[in-house]
Every structure is written in structure tokens, then in C-alpha cells.
Design an enzyme around this catalytic site. Structure first.
Site, PDB file in Angstrom:
ATOM      1  CD  GLN A  16       9.107  20.569   6.620  1.00 50.62           C
ATOM      2  OE1 GLN A  16       8.038  20.948   6.149  1.00 50.62           O
ATOM      3  NE2 GLN A  16       9.502  19.306   6.532  1.00 50.62           N
ATOM      4  NE  ARG A  74       0.616  23.913   0.858  1.00 43.74           N
ATOM      5  CZ  ARG A  74       0.689  22.949   1.758  1.00 43.74           C
ATOM      6  NH1 ARG A  74       1.168  21.762   1.434  1.00 43.74           N
ATOM      7  NH2 ARG A  74       0.259  23.138   2.986  1.00 43.74           N
ATOM      8  CG  HIS A 119       3.783  23.527   6.996  1.00 44.03           C
ATOM      9  ND1 HIS A 119       3.442  23.159   5.718  1.00 44.03           N
ATOM     10  CD2 HIS A 119       4.323  22.420   7.553  1.00 44.03           C
ATOM     11  CE1 HIS A 119       3.771  21.894   5.505  1.00 44.03           C
ATOM     12  NE2 HIS A 119       4.310  21.422   6.611  1.00 44.03           N
ATOM     13  CG  ASN A 163       0.492  21.445   6.173  1.00 41.47           C
ATOM     14  OD1 ASN A 163       0.052  21.115   5.070  1.00 41.47           O
ATOM     15  ND2 ASN A 163       1.355  20.700   6.859  1.00 41.47           N
ATOM     16  CD  GLU A 164       0.285  17.179   6.807  1.00 44.07           C
ATOM     17  OE1 GLU A 164       1.052  17.000   7.766  1.00 44.07           O
ATOM     18  OE2 GLU A 164       0.465  16.652   5.702  1.00 44.07           O
ATOM     19  CG  ASN A 306      -0.981  17.872   2.637  1.00 47.51           C
ATOM     20  OD1 ASN A 306      -1.314  18.536   1.644  1.00 47.51           O
ATOM     21  ND2 ASN A 306      -0.410  18.416   3.691  1.00 47.51           N
ATOM     22  CE1 TYR A 308       4.630  13.258   1.609  1.00 42.45           C
ATOM     23  CE2 TYR A 308       2.694  14.148   2.702  1.00 42.45           C
ATOM     24  CZ  TYR A 308       3.922  14.335   2.101  1.00 42.45           C
ATOM     25  OH  TYR A 308       4.436  15.597   1.987  1.00 42.45           O
ATOM     26  CD  GLU A 374       2.723  18.693   2.576  1.00 40.67           C
ATOM     27  OE1 GLU A 374       3.137  17.622   3.072  1.00 40.67           O
ATOM     28  OE2 GLU A 374       2.529  19.716   3.248  1.00 40.67           O
ATOM     29  CD1 TRP A 418       7.807  16.569   1.374  1.00 42.58           C
ATOM     30  CD2 TRP A 418       6.727  18.530   1.477  1.00 42.58           C
ATOM     31  NE1 TRP A 418       8.347  17.286   2.401  1.00 42.58           N
ATOM     32  CE2 TRP A 418       7.710  18.494   2.488  1.00 42.58           C
ATOM     33  CE3 TRP A 418       5.924  19.682   1.341  1.00 42.58           C
ATOM     34  CZ2 TRP A 418       7.905  19.554   3.367  1.00 42.58           C
ATOM     35  CZ3 TRP A 418       6.118  20.724   2.221  1.00 42.58           C
ATOM     36  CH2 TRP A 418       7.105  20.653   3.219  1.00 42.58           C
ATOM     37  CD  GLU A 425      10.011  14.730   6.796  1.00 45.68           C
ATOM     38  OE1 GLU A 425       9.887  15.753   6.092  1.00 45.68           O
ATOM     39  OE2 GLU A 425       9.056  14.044   7.164  1.00 45.68           O
ATOM     40  CD1 TRP A 426       8.016  17.723   9.416  1.00 45.09           C
ATOM     41  CD2 TRP A 426       8.475  19.520  10.654  1.00 45.09           C
ATOM     42  NE1 TRP A 426       7.452  18.823   8.804  1.00 45.09           N
ATOM     43  CE2 TRP A 426       7.712  19.934   9.531  1.00 45.09           C
ATOM     44  CE3 TRP A 426       8.873  20.509  11.565  1.00 45.09           C
ATOM     45  CZ2 TRP A 426       7.354  21.262   9.297  1.00 45.09           C
ATOM     46  CZ3 TRP A 426       8.506  21.842  11.331  1.00 45.09           C
ATOM     47  CH2 TRP A 426       7.759  22.195  10.221  1.00 45.09           C
TER      48      TRP A 426
HETATM   49  C1  GBH Z   1       3.747  16.114   5.715  1.00 48.00           C
HETATM   50  O1  GBH Z   1       2.948  15.403   6.623  1.00 48.00           O
HETATM   51  C2  GBH Z   1       4.140  17.478   6.270  1.00 48.00           C
HETATM   52  O2  GBH Z   1       3.164  18.445   5.932  1.00 48.00           O
HETATM   53  C3  GBH Z   1       5.486  17.945   5.747  1.00 48.00           C
HETATM   54  O3  GBH Z   1       5.905  19.072   6.461  1.00 48.00           O
HETATM   55  C4  GBH Z   1       6.476  16.811   5.831  1.00 48.00           C
HETATM   56  O4  GBH Z   1       7.768  17.213   5.453  1.00 48.00           O
HETATM   57  C5  GBH Z   1       5.975  15.710   4.929  1.00 48.00           C
HETATM   58  O5  GBH Z   1       4.768  15.263   5.435  1.00 48.00           O
HETATM   59  C6  GBH Z   1       6.868  14.477   4.869  1.00 48.00           C
HETATM   60  O6  GBH Z   1       6.835  13.780   6.085  1.00 48.00           O
HETATM   61  O7  GBH Z   1       6.092   8.880  12.671  1.00 48.00           O
HETATM   62  O8  GBH Z   1       4.878   6.801  12.505  1.00 48.00           O
HETATM   63  O9  GBH Z   1       3.982   8.623  13.849  1.00 48.00           O
HETATM   64  C7  GBH Z   1       2.584  14.116   6.153  1.00 48.00           C
HETATM   65  C8  GBH Z   1       1.670  13.360   7.113  1.00 48.00           C
HETATM   66  C9  GBH Z   1       1.522  12.306   9.199  1.00 48.00           C
HETATM   67  C10 GBH Z   1       3.184  11.580   7.715  1.00 48.00           C
HETATM   68  C11 GBH Z   1       2.258  11.704  10.357  1.00 48.00           C
HETATM   69  C12 GBH Z   1       3.964  10.964   8.853  1.00 48.00           C
HETATM   70  C13 GBH Z   1       3.909  10.172  11.106  1.00 48.00           C
HETATM   71  C14 GBH Z   1       3.878   8.725  11.253  1.00 48.00           C
HETATM   72  N1  GBH Z   1       2.441  12.733   8.175  1.00 48.00           N
HETATM   73  N2  GBH Z   1       3.089  10.590   9.947  1.00 48.00           N
HETATM   74  S1  GBH Z   1       4.770   8.227  12.691  1.00 48.00           S
END
Ligand code: GBH
Length: 472
Positions: A16, A74, A119, A163-164, A306, A308, A374, A418, A425-426
Site C-alpha cells: 500500500q 506497524r 499483508h 494480516n487478516e 483489527n 473498523y 488496526e 490505520w 486502498e486495494w
Molecule cells: C484493513 O482491512 C486492511 O488490513 C488494510 O490493508 C486496509 O487498508 C484497511 O482495512 C482499510 O480498508 O468491500 O463491502 O466487501 C479491514 C477489513 C474487511 C474491511 C473487508 C472492508 C470489505 C467490505 N476489511 N471489508 S466489502
């Protein structure tokens, strides 16, 4: 208010922020491939080819870290930067030099590194051999982990293996919206999760036997989970659905490590029920752990969480007759209308969900030491350097952690925001900004500028650190 040794951190990950995707002998990873292949689902065809260019600009990152007054940082290592083919036969000395400099600079600045080995960025060479679906990957990951413990473990005392794994399994191999873009609903995700757990266990045992005595660090695996509660607390169906929701996210990876060495019973039975309904006959889709392999139970020295967001849960409405995680889980999470949604649609802002989840972890997993590895708040749309909403969010979340510590007796050891920087952001590319520092991606120097929330976080850290100093 906070323990003296409380870790005040921020987090990033290699793909990232680093860029430098093909320089100095780095091998490609599955995210390089995923972004470069046409027709993929990354926002506007963007990629992490350059992103924050931290491979060149590490010293700028260090300046940000010092400006925040962090006690911990981290970061993750790019496996294919260190081992271009994924295996230890060929070590990229320039990659080794880069991470040695990062770690040395941190330690010299009194900032303790927490290092994630993986990751989301598997070396493409290993994907070509089956990736996380292949049982061989566990041993290959273990030898990479040993290489990292051997190379950096004299200075790194906090390790995250993976990670995750939930995200790799579900988004990478069920939905196909993350690399490697596999869409095999109801099948591949369970296999991938299983092999990730096997790899983690081997790496933990390697550390335990070969490095713990001389290096004295701790090793865990970072688990992402929403907090979940019944949509209608009086409804037994909603309550049962909530139990399944938590079992299929947190429980999937935490039960093997902390409770039984195996998956939650309700996860296994839900999958069996669906398999029967669908006439699926080729044995269980959820693999079993072999007695001949190192045990999973006890392979986490702390709980790495982690967190959110949160959901209210009811039984699923999804797809009867369809094979898939959602249909196995049979639970639907909804966002309470009173919760503000920040930027991306999945991220409802629910700070007190963290406190509830921490209490649940304390009660369910025998009061482990917990690091929140996170947590964050995103900005979408026009850049707002005076991000007062995010400032409020950081104040609220830290209050909730204080309550978890004081009122619920949860053994919280640290908090990692985070993210340090706006970054790739993926699948959302650069459209979603999680940074405490703004990064201008339109300029080659990629200038970093503190948001107001970055300055506020620095203020919070300095306030609590001076209080704990007084307490000594
Ligand atoms: C983290 O995952 C990651 O570790 C990190 O790299 C990333 O930048 C950060 O989140 C912020 O996104 O698109 O509706 O299918 C967090 C867990 C799980 C949150 C999957 C988003 C996708 C929902 N993530 N989820 S959807």
C-alpha cells in the site's frame, strides 16, 4: 489513565505504501499482477506501482512518525522484495538492506517496530504453484518466517505472521475482488483460511523453539472482525444469526488459536447443514486439522485485533440453493440508521462497538493481552485537511479504549491507527484516504502533510504519555 507501556502506534502495509514494484531485484507479487492485468476491478485501473514511494522516501515516513510522537510503528515486509521467488534460495540483498535501515532508524528514534510478515502480497512465483490453496504453502511460509526472525528478530520484538486471513480467503478467493481474484464460492476460502492457519502455526512454533529464548519477542496473527449484535435483541433468530456472524469472522481464526485448536462448532455445523441441503457430497468443505501437524491451540502470544465497524444482525436472505460463505453463514449484517457512515459504504462509525468487542474477547478468549493492530476512519471525495469529523472519531475511539481498560478490565496493550499515510486502498485505489498524513499522489515527491487529525492524534499521545510519566 493508560498503562505506562501502552503502545501508541500507527500502521501501514508494504504494497500500500512502498512502490518500487520492480526495482532492485524485487519479484512480482499477486497484487502487481492483479493491478496490471486488464479488466480487473481496481478503481480507475490504479496500482501500487509507485503509491507513496516509501521505498525511496522512507525518511519522510520516519519524519511523520516522529512528528506524531508514536511509541510504535506497524509495517509489513514485502515477501517478494526479500525473496523474489518466495523461497530462501535467492535472497535480495537490497531488500534486506532496505528493511534493516527502516528497523534501525525506528529503534534509533525510540520507536518500536511491530512487523507483519504477510499483508496480502504473496509472491507471484508461489501463486503460480497454487498459492494459499496449496498445502505446501504452510512449510514455505514457515521458512520465510524463520528467515525474517533470523534477520530482524534481534531488534523486532512484536511480530504478526499474517494480516487478516479472513480478507485473503473471502475477498481474494470467494468474491475475487482482491488478488489473486479467485472466485470459487463456498470452497476455496475455507481451504485458504486453513492453509493460512497451518502456516501461522508452523511459524509460531518455529519462533517458540528456535528464537524465543534468545530474542524474547511475541508472535500473533491479526484478526479482523466487526462487532455484531442482534437486530432485535428479543429475537432468538437474530441472536442465533449474530452468533453465526461472529463465528464466521472472528471465530474462524480465533477459536483455533485461543479456544479449541479447531473451528467454532457452529461454523462447522452450519456448513454441514448447507452442504446437505445442496446435496454436496464430497466430504466437508471445511477442512480438519491433522493430528500429525503442530497444534493451533496456544499459537498466539497476544490477541491482535483489527476493528473498523459494527453490524446489527438478522438471519440471511441470501441465495438459497447457492454454494457460498454467505449462504453457509446465513446471517445478514445491517447498518443501524443512527450510525454515521464515513466515506466507503462498509464503514459505519461505531466507536463503542470496539469496547463491546474487547469485552467479548476478554470473556470468550480467557482475558488475553490485546493489541488493536488496526482501526481508522476514511475520507472520500475532495480532500479536507481540516478533518474535524476524523478528529472527533479518534477522541471517541480512545475514550472507548480507556473505558475498556478501566471499567471492563480488558488487558489492552496498544492502539495502532490505520493509517500513517494516505495510501493505495486495494480495490478502491487512491479514492479512499485513511491517512493521518495527506499524500499528494499527483506530485513525484509525494509530499506528506499532516491532517488536522494527525496533529490531534499527536496531541492525544503527548497528553497521555505525560500523564503516565507523572504516575511513575
Ligand atoms: C484493513 O482491512 C486492511 O488490513 C488494510 O490493508 C486496509 O487498508 C484497511 O482495512 C482499510 O480498508 O468491500 O463491502 O466487501 C479491514 C477489513 C474487511 C474491511 C473487508 C472492508 C470489505 C467490505 N476489511 N471489508 S466489502
Amino acid at each position: 489513565m493508560f498503562p505506562t507501556n501502552f503502545a501508541w502506534g500507527a500502521a501501514t502495509s508494504a504494497y500500500q505504501i512502498e512502490g518500487g514494484w520492480n526495482v532492485d531485484d524485487k519479484g512480482p507479487s499477486i497484487w502487481d499482477t492483479f493491478c496490471h492485468e486488464g479488466g480487473r476491478l481496481v478503481f480507475e485501473g490504479q496500482s501500487g506501482d509507485v503509491t507513496c514511494n516509501s521505498y525511496e522516501l522512507w525518511e519522510e515516513d520516519l519524519r511523520c512518525i516522529r512528528q506524531l510522537g508514536l511509541t510504535h510503528y506497524r509495517l509489513s515486509l514485502s515477501w517478494s522484495r526479500l525473496l523474489p521467488e518466495g523461497i530462501t534460495r535467492h535472497v535480495n540483498q537490497k531488500g534486506l538492506r532496505y528493511y534493516n535501515k527502516v528497523i534501525n532508524d525506528l529503534v534509533a528514534s525510540d520507536v518500536l517496530p511491530m512487523v507483519t510478515l504477510y499483508h496480502f502480497d504473496l509472491p507471484q512465483a508461489l501463486q503460480d504453484q497454487g498459492g494459499w490453496k496449496s498445502p505446501e504453502i504452510a512449510a514455505i511460509f514457515d521458512s520465510y518466517a524463520r528467515f525474517c526472525f533470523e534477520s530482524f528478530g534481534d531488534r523486532v520484538k512484536l511480530w504478526i505472521t499474517l494480516n487478516e486471513p479472513y480478507v485473503c480467503a473471502k475477498l481474494g478467493h470467494e468474491d475475487g475482488i482482491f488478488a489473486p481474484g479467485v472466485k470459487e464460492p463456498g470452497m476455496a476460502a475455507y481451504l485458504v483460511g486453513h492453509n493460512m492457519l497451518r502456516g501461522h502455526a508452523r511459524a509460531w512454533h518455529s519462533y517458540n523453539v528456535l528464537y524465543r529464548a534468545k530474542q524474547g519477542g511475541s508472535v500473533s496473527l491479526a484478526i479482523n472482525s466487526d462487532w455484531a449484535e442482534p437486530l432485535d435483541p428479543a429475537s432468538p433468530d437474530d441472536t442465533a444469526a449474530t452468533e453465526r456472524y461472529l463465528a464466521f469472522t472472528l471465530g474462524w481464526f480465533a477459536w483455533p488459536l485461543f479456544v479449541t485448536g479447531d473451528y467454532p462448532e457452529v461454523m462447522r455445523s452450519s456448513i454441514e447443514v448447507r452442504s446437505k441441503e445442496l446435496g454436496y457430497q464430497e466430504g466437508s468443505r471445511l477442512p480438519r486439522f491433522s493430528k500429525d501437524e503442530p497444534s493451533l491451540l496456544g499459537t498466539a502470544d497476544f490477541f491482535a485485533l483489527n476493528y473498523y465497524t459494527s453490524r446489527r444482525v438478522k438471519p440471511g436472505e441470501c441465495c438459497p440453493g447457492v454454494l457460498g460463505l454467505k449462504s453457509d453463514q446465513d446471517a445478514e449484517g445491517v447498518v443501524d440508521p443512527s450510525w454515521p457512515v464515513c466515506g466507503v459504504s462498509w464503514l459505519a462509525v461505531v466507536p463503542d462497538g470496539l469496547r463491546k468487542l474487547l469485552k467479548y474477547i476478554k470473556d470468550t478468549f480467557n482475558n488475553p493481552a490485546v493489541y488493536i493492530t488496526e482501526n481508522g476512519f476514511s475520507q472520500v471525495g475532495p480532500v479536507d485537511m481540516e478533518d474535524v469529523q476524523r478528529c472527533g472519531f479518534y477522541h471517541d475511539i480512545i475514550q472507548e479504549i480507556a473505558r475498556a481498560l478501566r471499567e471492563d478490565g480488558v488487558d489492552v496493550r496498544g492502539y495502532f491507527a490505520w493509517s500513517l499515510l494516505d495510501n493505495f486502498e486495494w480495490a478502491d485505489g487512491f479514492s479512499v484516504r485513511f491517512g493521518l498524513f495527506h499524500v499528494d499522489f499527483s506530485r513525484p515527491e509525494r509530499p506528506r502533510t499532516a491532517y488536522r487529525s494527525g496533529r490531534e492524534y499527536a496531541g492525544i499521545i503527548s497528553k497521555y504519555r505525560s500523564q503516565t510519566m507523572v504516575n511513575i
